[in-house]
Write an enzyme that holds these catalytic residues in place. Structure first.
Site, PDB file in Angstrom:
ATOM      1  N   GLU A  80      34.287  45.881 -12.429  1.00  0.00           N
ATOM      2  CA  GLU A  80      33.893  44.572 -12.946  1.00  0.00           C
ATOM      3  C   GLU A  80      34.879  44.032 -13.979  1.00  0.00           C
ATOM      4  OE1 GLU A  80      30.543  42.894 -12.382  1.00  0.00           O
ATOM      5  OE2 GLU A  80      30.854  44.068 -10.581  1.00  0.00           O
ATOM      6  N   ASP A  98      32.897  31.653  -8.500  1.00  0.00           N
ATOM      7  CA  ASP A  98      32.220  32.218  -7.331  1.00  0.00           C
ATOM      8  C   ASP A  98      30.941  31.476  -6.983  1.00  0.00           C
ATOM      9  OD1 ASP A  98      30.571  32.972  -9.374  1.00  0.00           O
ATOM     10  OD2 ASP A  98      30.637  35.117  -8.967  1.00  0.00           O
ATOM     11  N   THR A 103      29.530  34.107 -15.639  1.00  0.00           N
ATOM     12  CA  THR A 103      29.261  35.537 -15.479  1.00  0.00           C
ATOM     13  C   THR A 103      29.532  36.188 -16.825  1.00  0.00           C
ATOM     14  OG1 THR A 103      29.876  35.563 -13.140  1.00  0.00           O
ATOM     15  CG2 THR A 103      29.995  37.651 -14.321  1.00  0.00           C
TER      16      THR A 103
END
Length: 295
Positions: A80, A98, A103
Protein backbone atom coordinates in the site's frame (compact mmCIF):
# COMPACT_ATOMS: atom_id res chain seq x y z
CA UNK A 1 5.96 8.26 1.70
CA UNK A 2 4.43 6.66 -1.31
CA UNK A 3 6.33 5.59 -4.41
CA UNK A 4 4.90 6.94 -7.68
CA UNK A 5 5.36 3.60 -9.43
CA UNK A 6 2.63 1.96 -7.40
CA UNK A 7 0.34 4.90 -6.72
CA UNK A 8 -2.36 3.45 -8.97
CA UNK A 9 -1.94 -0.03 -7.52
CA UNK A 10 -3.05 0.85 -4.01
CA UNK A 11 -6.08 -0.79 -2.56
CA UNK A 12 -9.45 0.01 -4.04
CA UNK A 13 -12.32 -1.47 -2.19
CA UNK A 14 -15.70 -1.23 -3.82
CA UNK A 15 -17.25 -1.68 -0.37
CA UNK A 16 -20.45 0.20 0.24
CA UNK A 17 -21.36 1.47 3.66
CA UNK A 18 -24.41 -0.78 3.81
CA UNK A 19 -22.36 -3.85 2.95
CA UNK A 20 -19.80 -3.16 5.64
CA UNK A 21 -22.39 -2.52 8.33
CA UNK A 22 -24.06 -5.82 7.58
CA UNK A 23 -20.94 -7.97 7.34
CA UNK A 24 -21.34 -11.47 8.83
CA UNK A 25 -21.01 -11.31 12.60
CA UNK A 26 -21.26 -15.03 13.27
CA UNK A 27 -17.90 -16.01 11.80
CA UNK A 28 -16.05 -15.86 15.11
CA UNK A 29 -18.70 -18.05 16.65
CA UNK A 30 -18.44 -20.45 13.73
CA UNK A 31 -14.67 -20.60 14.11
CA UNK A 32 -14.94 -21.30 17.82
CA UNK A 33 -17.62 -23.88 17.20
CA UNK A 34 -15.42 -25.75 14.78
CA UNK A 35 -12.54 -25.73 17.22
CA UNK A 36 -14.47 -26.81 20.29
CA UNK A 37 -16.47 -29.53 18.56
CA UNK A 38 -13.50 -31.01 16.74
CA UNK A 39 -10.96 -31.25 19.56
CA UNK A 40 -12.90 -33.28 22.18
CA UNK A 41 -13.81 -35.90 19.58
CA UNK A 42 -10.13 -36.61 18.93
CA UNK A 43 -8.65 -36.08 22.37
CA UNK A 44 -8.67 -39.75 23.33
CA UNK A 45 -5.29 -41.34 23.84
CA UNK A 46 -4.02 -43.19 20.83
CA UNK A 47 -6.67 -41.88 18.46
CA UNK A 48 -5.12 -40.17 15.43
CA UNK A 49 -6.21 -36.60 14.92
CA UNK A 50 -7.46 -35.86 11.39
CA UNK A 51 -5.36 -33.33 9.46
CA UNK A 52 -8.24 -30.83 9.32
CA UNK A 53 -8.35 -30.70 13.11
CA UNK A 54 -4.63 -30.01 13.24
CA UNK A 55 -5.29 -27.01 11.02
CA UNK A 56 -8.05 -25.79 13.29
CA UNK A 57 -5.92 -26.17 16.40
CA UNK A 58 -3.09 -24.27 14.74
CA UNK A 59 -5.50 -21.57 13.69
CA UNK A 60 -6.58 -21.00 17.30
CA UNK A 61 -3.52 -18.73 17.58
CA UNK A 62 -3.02 -17.40 14.09
CA UNK A 63 -2.80 -13.98 12.50
CA UNK A 64 -4.36 -12.42 15.60
CA UNK A 65 -1.22 -13.27 17.58
CA UNK A 66 0.27 -9.77 18.19
CA UNK A 67 3.59 -10.58 16.52
CA UNK A 68 1.88 -12.07 13.46
CA UNK A 69 -0.57 -9.17 13.28
CA UNK A 70 2.36 -6.77 13.12
CA UNK A 71 3.83 -8.84 10.28
CA UNK A 72 0.48 -8.66 8.49
CA UNK A 73 0.40 -4.89 8.81
CA UNK A 74 3.95 -4.60 7.48
CA UNK A 75 3.18 -6.88 4.54
CA UNK A 76 0.13 -4.83 3.58
CA UNK A 77 2.05 -1.58 4.03
CA UNK A 78 4.75 -2.81 1.66
CA UNK A 79 2.08 -3.00 -1.05
CA UNK A 80 0.00 0.00 0.00
CA UNK A 81 2.77 2.45 0.88
CA UNK A 82 6.08 0.94 -0.32
CA UNK A 83 7.19 0.87 3.31
CA UNK A 84 7.27 -1.58 6.20
CA UNK A 85 6.63 1.26 8.65
CA UNK A 86 2.85 0.90 8.80
CA UNK A 87 2.60 3.02 11.94
CA UNK A 88 3.85 6.00 9.93
CA UNK A 89 0.74 5.84 7.73
CA UNK A 90 -1.93 7.22 10.07
CA UNK A 91 -1.48 10.63 8.45
CA UNK A 92 -1.22 9.39 4.87
CA UNK A 93 -3.83 10.91 2.52
CA UNK A 94 -4.06 11.44 -1.23
CA UNK A 95 -6.42 11.03 -4.15
CA UNK A 96 -4.80 8.33 -6.27
CA UNK A 97 -7.25 8.76 -9.13
CA UNK A 98 -9.03 5.42 -8.72
CA UNK A 99 -12.54 6.82 -8.48
CA UNK A 100 -12.76 6.39 -4.69
CA UNK A 101 -11.93 9.97 -3.74
CA UNK A 102 -9.37 10.39 -0.97
CA UNK A 103 -7.48 7.31 0.24
CA UNK A 104 -6.00 7.68 3.70
CA UNK A 105 -4.68 6.12 6.88
CA UNK A 106 -3.21 2.77 7.80
CA UNK A 107 -5.56 0.68 5.67
CA UNK A 108 -6.57 3.07 2.90
CA UNK A 109 -9.92 4.36 4.16
CA UNK A 110 -11.71 5.98 1.20
CA UNK A 111 -14.01 8.99 1.12
CA UNK A 112 -15.95 7.37 -1.72
CA UNK A 113 -16.61 3.98 -0.17
CA UNK A 114 -18.02 4.79 3.26
CA UNK A 115 -15.28 3.40 5.48
CA UNK A 116 -13.68 6.84 5.90
CA UNK A 117 -17.08 8.22 6.93
CA UNK A 118 -17.50 5.45 9.50
CA UNK A 119 -14.01 6.16 10.84
CA UNK A 120 -14.62 9.89 11.30
CA UNK A 121 -18.02 9.17 12.88
CA UNK A 122 -16.37 6.82 15.38
CA UNK A 123 -13.62 9.36 16.13
CA UNK A 124 -16.23 12.09 16.65
CA UNK A 125 -18.34 9.87 18.87
CA UNK A 126 -15.30 9.34 21.08
CA UNK A 127 -13.94 12.88 20.80
CA UNK A 128 -16.61 15.46 19.89
CA UNK A 129 -15.29 18.65 18.34
CA UNK A 130 -12.21 17.05 16.81
CA UNK A 131 -10.59 18.70 13.81
CA UNK A 132 -12.32 16.34 11.34
CA UNK A 133 -15.84 16.50 12.80
CA UNK A 134 -16.79 19.50 10.69
CA UNK A 135 -16.33 17.40 7.53
CA UNK A 136 -18.97 14.81 8.44
CA UNK A 137 -21.74 16.43 6.34
CA UNK A 138 -19.40 16.57 3.33
CA UNK A 139 -18.26 12.97 3.82
CA UNK A 140 -21.89 11.86 3.83
CA UNK A 141 -22.50 13.77 0.59
CA UNK A 142 -19.47 12.44 -1.31
CA UNK A 143 -19.97 8.82 -0.19
CA UNK A 144 -20.20 6.70 -3.34
CA UNK A 145 -18.30 9.17 -5.53
CA UNK A 146 -14.83 10.59 -6.11
CA UNK A 147 -15.95 14.14 -5.30
CA UNK A 148 -14.00 16.45 -2.99
CA UNK A 149 -16.95 18.80 -2.52
CA UNK A 150 -16.91 20.26 0.96
CA UNK A 151 -13.55 18.63 1.74
CA UNK A 152 -11.10 20.87 -0.09
CA UNK A 153 -8.98 22.75 0.64
CA UNK A 154 -8.59 21.97 4.34
CA UNK A 155 -9.32 18.28 4.69
CA UNK A 156 -5.88 16.85 3.92
CA UNK A 157 -4.15 19.20 6.33
CA UNK A 158 -6.69 18.52 9.06
CA UNK A 159 -6.35 14.76 8.50
CA UNK A 160 -2.60 15.08 9.03
CA UNK A 161 -3.23 17.10 12.19
CA UNK A 162 -5.70 14.51 13.50
CA UNK A 163 -3.12 11.78 12.93
CA UNK A 164 -1.07 13.17 15.84
CA UNK A 165 -4.00 12.43 18.19
CA UNK A 166 -3.75 8.99 19.86
CA UNK A 167 -7.56 8.83 19.87
CA UNK A 168 -7.59 9.05 16.06
CA UNK A 169 -4.90 6.39 15.79
CA UNK A 170 -6.98 4.12 18.02
CA UNK A 171 -10.09 4.78 15.95
CA UNK A 172 -8.17 3.75 12.81
CA UNK A 173 -6.96 0.59 14.54
CA UNK A 174 -10.46 -0.29 15.72
CA UNK A 175 -12.11 0.26 12.32
CA UNK A 176 -9.36 -1.72 10.60
CA UNK A 177 -10.08 -4.62 12.96
CA UNK A 178 -13.88 -4.39 12.75
CA UNK A 179 -14.16 -4.08 8.99
CA UNK A 180 -11.14 -5.97 7.65
CA UNK A 181 -8.91 -7.83 10.08
CA UNK A 182 -11.35 -9.59 12.40
CA UNK A 183 -13.68 -10.84 9.61
CA UNK A 184 -10.68 -12.16 7.65
CA UNK A 185 -9.19 -14.01 10.61
CA UNK A 186 -12.56 -15.43 11.68
CA UNK A 187 -13.36 -16.67 8.17
CA UNK A 188 -9.85 -18.09 7.81
CA UNK A 189 -10.13 -20.00 11.07
CA UNK A 190 -13.59 -21.24 10.12
CA UNK A 191 -12.08 -22.58 6.89
CA UNK A 192 -9.33 -24.35 8.86
CA UNK A 193 -6.54 -22.12 7.56
CA UNK A 194 -3.31 -21.32 9.34
CA UNK A 195 -1.65 -17.91 9.63
CA UNK A 196 -0.66 -17.54 5.96
CA UNK A 197 -4.17 -18.39 4.79
CA UNK A 198 -5.68 -15.92 7.24
CA UNK A 199 -3.33 -13.29 5.87
CA UNK A 200 -4.31 -14.12 2.28
CA UNK A 201 -7.93 -13.48 3.30
CA UNK A 202 -7.02 -10.22 5.05
CA UNK A 203 -5.06 -8.83 2.12
CA UNK A 204 -7.91 -9.73 -0.22
CA UNK A 205 -10.53 -7.97 1.94
CA UNK A 206 -8.29 -4.91 2.21
CA UNK A 207 -8.06 -4.60 -1.57
CA UNK A 208 -11.42 -5.90 -2.77
CA UNK A 209 -13.76 -5.29 0.14
CA UNK A 210 -16.15 -7.68 1.80
CA UNK A 211 -19.12 -6.85 -0.39
CA UNK A 212 -21.14 -8.98 -2.76
CA UNK A 213 -19.95 -7.89 -6.20
CA UNK A 214 -18.12 -10.23 -8.58
CA UNK A 215 -14.60 -9.29 -7.47
CA UNK A 216 -15.25 -8.93 -3.73
CA UNK A 217 -13.68 -11.22 -1.14
CA UNK A 218 -16.80 -13.37 -0.92
CA UNK A 219 -16.80 -13.99 -4.65
CA UNK A 220 -13.06 -14.73 -4.66
CA UNK A 221 -13.54 -17.30 -1.90
CA UNK A 222 -16.48 -18.91 -3.71
CA UNK A 223 -14.36 -19.18 -6.86
CA UNK A 224 -11.63 -20.91 -4.84
CA UNK A 225 -13.99 -23.31 -3.06
CA UNK A 226 -15.31 -24.37 -6.46
CA UNK A 227 -11.78 -25.51 -7.35
CA UNK A 228 -10.50 -26.97 -4.07
CA UNK A 229 -11.96 -27.82 -0.66
CA UNK A 230 -10.70 -25.84 2.34
CA UNK A 231 -9.16 -27.82 5.21
CA UNK A 232 -12.36 -27.52 7.26
CA UNK A 233 -14.01 -29.66 4.58
CA UNK A 234 -11.16 -32.17 4.51
CA UNK A 235 -9.18 -30.49 1.75
CA UNK A 236 -5.44 -29.90 1.48
CA UNK A 237 -4.43 -26.49 2.76
CA UNK A 238 -1.73 -25.82 0.15
CA UNK A 239 -3.99 -26.84 -2.74
CA UNK A 240 -6.81 -24.67 -1.42
CA UNK A 241 -4.57 -21.64 -0.93
CA UNK A 242 -3.23 -22.10 -4.47
CA UNK A 243 -6.83 -22.00 -5.71
CA UNK A 244 -7.59 -18.95 -3.58
CA UNK A 245 -4.56 -17.04 -4.85
CA UNK A 246 -5.48 -17.98 -8.43
CA UNK A 247 -8.95 -16.55 -7.83
CA UNK A 248 -7.44 -13.45 -6.22
CA UNK A 249 -5.20 -12.82 -9.22
CA UNK A 250 -8.20 -13.20 -11.53
CA UNK A 251 -10.12 -10.61 -9.51
CA UNK A 252 -7.17 -8.19 -9.58
CA UNK A 253 -6.88 -8.49 -13.34
CA UNK A 254 -10.48 -7.32 -13.77
CA UNK A 255 -9.46 -3.76 -12.87
CA UNK A 256 -6.63 -1.77 -14.43
CA UNK A 257 -5.61 -0.31 -11.07
CA UNK A 258 -4.85 -3.85 -9.85
CA UNK A 259 -3.16 -5.18 -12.98
CA UNK A 260 0.16 -5.57 -11.16
CA UNK A 261 -0.38 -8.76 -9.16
CA UNK A 262 3.04 -8.90 -7.53
CA UNK A 263 1.61 -8.61 -3.99
CA UNK A 264 0.36 -12.15 -4.68
CA UNK A 265 2.86 -13.52 -7.21
CA UNK A 266 6.13 -12.47 -5.55
CA UNK A 267 4.92 -12.29 -1.95
CA UNK A 268 2.12 -14.59 -0.76
CA UNK A 269 2.82 -17.23 -3.40
CA UNK A 270 6.49 -17.27 -2.37
CA UNK A 271 5.58 -17.99 1.25
CA UNK A 272 3.22 -20.74 0.10
CA UNK A 273 5.87 -22.34 -2.15
CA UNK A 274 8.27 -22.30 0.80
CA UNK A 275 5.70 -24.19 2.89
CA UNK A 276 5.59 -21.31 5.36
CA UNK A 277 1.95 -21.75 6.36
CA UNK A 278 2.60 -20.15 9.76
CA UNK A 279 4.10 -16.99 8.20
CA UNK A 280 7.22 -17.33 10.34
CA UNK A 281 10.15 -14.96 9.77
CA UNK A 282 12.54 -14.54 8.14
CA UNK A 283 10.38 -13.41 5.25
CA UNK A 284 11.67 -12.10 1.93
CA UNK A 285 9.40 -10.83 -0.83
CA UNK A 286 9.00 -8.28 -3.63
CA UNK A 287 6.13 -5.91 -4.38
CA UNK A 288 6.10 -3.72 -7.50
CA UNK A 289 9.77 -4.54 -7.96
CA UNK A 290 10.84 -3.45 -4.48
CA UNK A 291 12.53 -5.99 -2.20
CA UNK A 292 11.44 -6.33 1.43
CA UNK A 293 12.70 -8.36 4.37
CA UNK A 294 11.44 -9.17 7.87
CA UNK A 295 14.10 -10.89 9.98
Amino acid sequence: MHHPHNSTARRTTGITRTTRLTRPVGLAVLALGLTFTAIPMTAQAGVPTPPAVHHLEAAATGLDDPAKKDIAMRLVSSAENSSLDWEAQYGYIEDIGDGRGYTAGIIGFCSGTGDMLDLVELYTERKPGNVLAKYLPALREVDGSDSHDGLDPGFTGDWAEAASDPAFEQAQNDERDRVYFDPAVSRGKADGLGTLGQFAYYDAIVMHGGGTDGTSFGSIRQRAVAQARPPSQGGDEVAYLDAFLDARVWAMEQEEAHSDTSRVDTAQRVFLRNGNLDLDPPLDWHVYGDAFHIG
